[in-house]
Design a protein around this motif. Structure first.
Motif, PDB file in Angstrom:
ATOM      1  N   ALA A  42       2.091   5.739  -5.162  1.00 42.43           N
ATOM      2  CA  ALA A  42       1.556   4.827  -5.057  1.00 42.43           C
ATOM      3  C   ALA A  42       0.892   3.708  -3.627  1.00 42.43           C
ATOM      4  O   ALA A  42       0.155   4.161  -3.425  1.00 42.43           O
ATOM      5  CB  ALA A  42       2.154   3.995  -5.906  1.00 42.43           C
ATOM      6  N   GLY A  43       2.085   4.613  -2.252  1.00 42.30           N
ATOM      7  CA  GLY A  43       1.709   3.937  -1.553  1.00 42.30           C
ATOM      8  C   GLY A  43       0.769   4.780  -0.481  1.00 42.30           C
ATOM      9  O   GLY A  43      -0.026   4.179   0.434  1.00 42.30           O
ATOM     10  N   VAL A  44      -0.361   5.775  -0.913  1.00 41.42           N
ATOM     11  CA  VAL A  44      -1.348   6.851  -0.479  1.00 41.42           C
ATOM     12  C   VAL A  44      -1.976   6.237  -1.014  1.00 41.42           C
ATOM     13  O   VAL A  44      -2.924   5.953   0.204  1.00 41.42           O
ATOM     14  CB  VAL A  44      -1.233   8.527  -0.255  1.00 41.42           C
ATOM     15  N   THR A  45      -2.044   6.166  -2.160  1.00 38.92           N
ATOM     16  CA  THR A  45      -3.161   5.120  -2.891  1.00 38.92           C
ATOM     17  C   THR A  45      -3.307   4.147  -2.469  1.00 38.92           C
ATOM     18  O   THR A  45      -4.373   3.373  -1.468  1.00 38.92           O
ATOM     19  CB  THR A  45      -2.634   4.902  -4.230  1.00 38.92           C
ATOM     20  N   ALA A  46      -2.827   2.905  -2.123  1.00 40.96           N
ATOM     21  CA  ALA A  46      -2.320   2.145  -1.902  1.00 40.96           C
ATOM     22  C   ALA A  46      -2.621   1.766  -0.349  1.00 40.96           C
ATOM     23  O   ALA A  46      -4.240   0.828   0.717  1.00 40.96           O
ATOM     24  CB  ALA A  46      -0.919   1.526  -1.549  1.00 40.96           C
ATOM     25  N   SER A  47      -2.517   2.728   0.840  1.00 39.54           N
ATOM     26  CA  SER A  47      -2.675   2.560   2.406  1.00 39.54           C
ATOM     27  C   SER A  47      -4.425   3.295   2.434  1.00 39.54           C
ATOM     28  O   SER A  47      -5.325   2.752   3.376  1.00 39.54           O
ATOM     29  CB  SER A  47      -2.395   3.564   3.087  1.00 39.54           C
ATOM     30  N   ILE A  48      -5.050   4.148   1.340  1.00 41.72           N
ATOM     31  CA  ILE A  48      -6.592   4.388   1.450  1.00 41.72           C
ATOM     32  C   ILE A  48      -7.274   2.936   1.052  1.00 41.72           C
ATOM     33  O   ILE A  48      -8.177   2.105   1.635  1.00 41.72           O
ATOM     34  CB  ILE A  48      -6.877   5.122   0.299  1.00 41.72           C
ATOM     35  N   LEU A  49      -6.894   2.140   0.044  1.00 43.43           N
ATOM     36  CA  LEU A  49      -7.390   1.199  -0.407  1.00 43.43           C
ATOM     37  C   LEU A  49      -7.263  -0.162   0.947  1.00 43.43           C
ATOM     38  O   LEU A  49      -7.960  -0.679   1.194  1.00 43.43           O
ATOM     39  CB  LEU A  49      -6.761   0.269  -1.597  1.00 43.43           C
ATOM     40  N   LEU A  50      -6.258  -0.221   1.530  1.00 44.39           N
ATOM     41  CA  LEU A  50      -5.856  -1.237   2.540  1.00 44.39           C
ATOM     42  C   LEU A  50      -7.228  -0.419   3.344  1.00 44.39           C
ATOM     43  O   LEU A  50      -7.490  -1.709   4.985  1.00 44.39           O
ATOM     44  CB  LEU A  50      -4.398  -1.279   3.262  1.00 44.39           C
ATOM     45  N   GLY A  51      -6.824   0.165   4.458  1.00 45.90           N
ATOM     46  CA  GLY A  51      -7.472   0.960   5.297  1.00 45.90           C
ATOM     47  C   GLY A  51      -9.069   0.354   5.132  1.00 45.90           C
ATOM     48  O   GLY A  51     -10.079   0.206   5.914  1.00 45.90           O
TER      49      GLY A  51
END
Length: 304
Positions: A42-51
């Motif tokens: 969840a965190g890595v996916t969210a970080s990509i979207l936030l980036g």
């Protein structure tokens, strides 16, 4: 009350509700997908979207070379330890117990600032510490026998999350030289990536188990707490003082505990309610006492 303040309060309520509902969501997902792996994905996916969103808004994702130690420290204390250990704790203790222990972090930060920075606690700080400790003692007083001994592991992980996050706020006070969304993307991504590796090595998740409600829970964990809520948090900070916004985030453990009781049937009686009231009163006092002290986490109270 002016319109900007009203919008700020509305954004705060969205943030608090989204982060609060994440607690029972994680608890629901754990029997299907293990703690570290689910949180890491969840965190890595969210970080990509936030980036991607940061780039779309014109923010630079470039991290200055000298800032990498700061990024790594923030990722370890505020993501890997704070989010990872808090999620692990839910394997053994209830949402009420985990939320209370994890959100006691400001009290421990106040206490650690004495030996680490020479900031001797005043009378208000000592009262805050006494209230928080009374809450923790009341909470743990209900643990006995074999079940209580099993729960101690969950308590240990929750307290480790709070203590490591507190240590990070004390030793890492210099603001990161990154725009808000870019900073969040890097810190969350770097902190969550090791969880995926550890999850694959030790938790052995079954990919075919993620169906139906479990998949919806993972989607919520990815998009709402680390997506929508961060955007609403930054929007609130543009309209309200950071000290006001941070203290208002005490709604998160309260709402999360009530949501878990309603959605999952988690126990919530006089002992849990009293412990929550004592601890949050202590945390509120600690936050008021430190409101004037800038920290590297002043723009993010710690989503769990």
């Amino acid at each position: 009350m002016d319109r900007a303040r009203l919008w700020g309060i509305a954004f705060l309520l969205v943030t608090a509700a989204g982060w609060a509902l994440n607690w029972p969501t994680i608890k629901f997902l754990l029997p299907v997908w293990p703690a570290l792996f689910s949180r890491g994905v969840a965190g890595v996916t969210a970080s990509i979207l936030l980036g991607l969103l940061a780039v779309n808004r014109g923010e630079s994702l470039r991290v200055p070379a000298g800032a990498w130690p700061q990024v790594l420290l923030a990722a370890f204390t505020s993501v890997f330890a704070w989010m990872g250990f808090a999620t692990l704790s839910l394997n053994w203790i209830s949402v009420a117990e985990a939320a209370l222990l994890v959100y006691s972090m400001p009290v421990w930060a106040m206490l650690l600032a004495w030996p680490l920075r020479g900031e001797r606690p005043g009378r208000r700080s000592l009262v805050a510490l006494a209230l928080a400790l009374a809450g923790v003692i009341l909470l743990l007083s209900g643990q006995n026998g074999a079940s209580g001994r099993d729960q101690l592991l969950g308590v240990a992980f929750a307290l480790a999350a709070a203590l490591l996050f507190a240590w990070g706020t004390v030793v890492n006070r210099k603001p990161l030289p990154l725009p808000p969304l870019a900073q969040t993307a890097w810190v969350v991504g770097v902190g969550c990536a090791p969880m995926i590796v550890l999850g694959l090595l030790f938790e052995h998740p079954r990919l075919d188990a993620l169906t139906g409600a479990a998949a919806a829970s993972l989607a919520y964990m990815t998009l709402v707490p680390m997506g929508v809520c961060y955007l609403s948090w930054f929007a609130a900070l543009r309209r309200l003082p950071s000290s006001t916004a941070t203290i208002a985030m005490l709604l998160v453990p309260l709402l999360g505990t009530l949501a878990a009781a309603a959605m999952l049937g988690d126990p919530f009686g006089l002992r849990e309610g009293g412990a929550l009231a004592l601890t949050l009163a202590g945390v509120a006092l600690a936050l008021r006492g430190r409101a004037h002290v800038p920290t590297s986490r002043s723009r993010d109270p710690g989503e769990t």
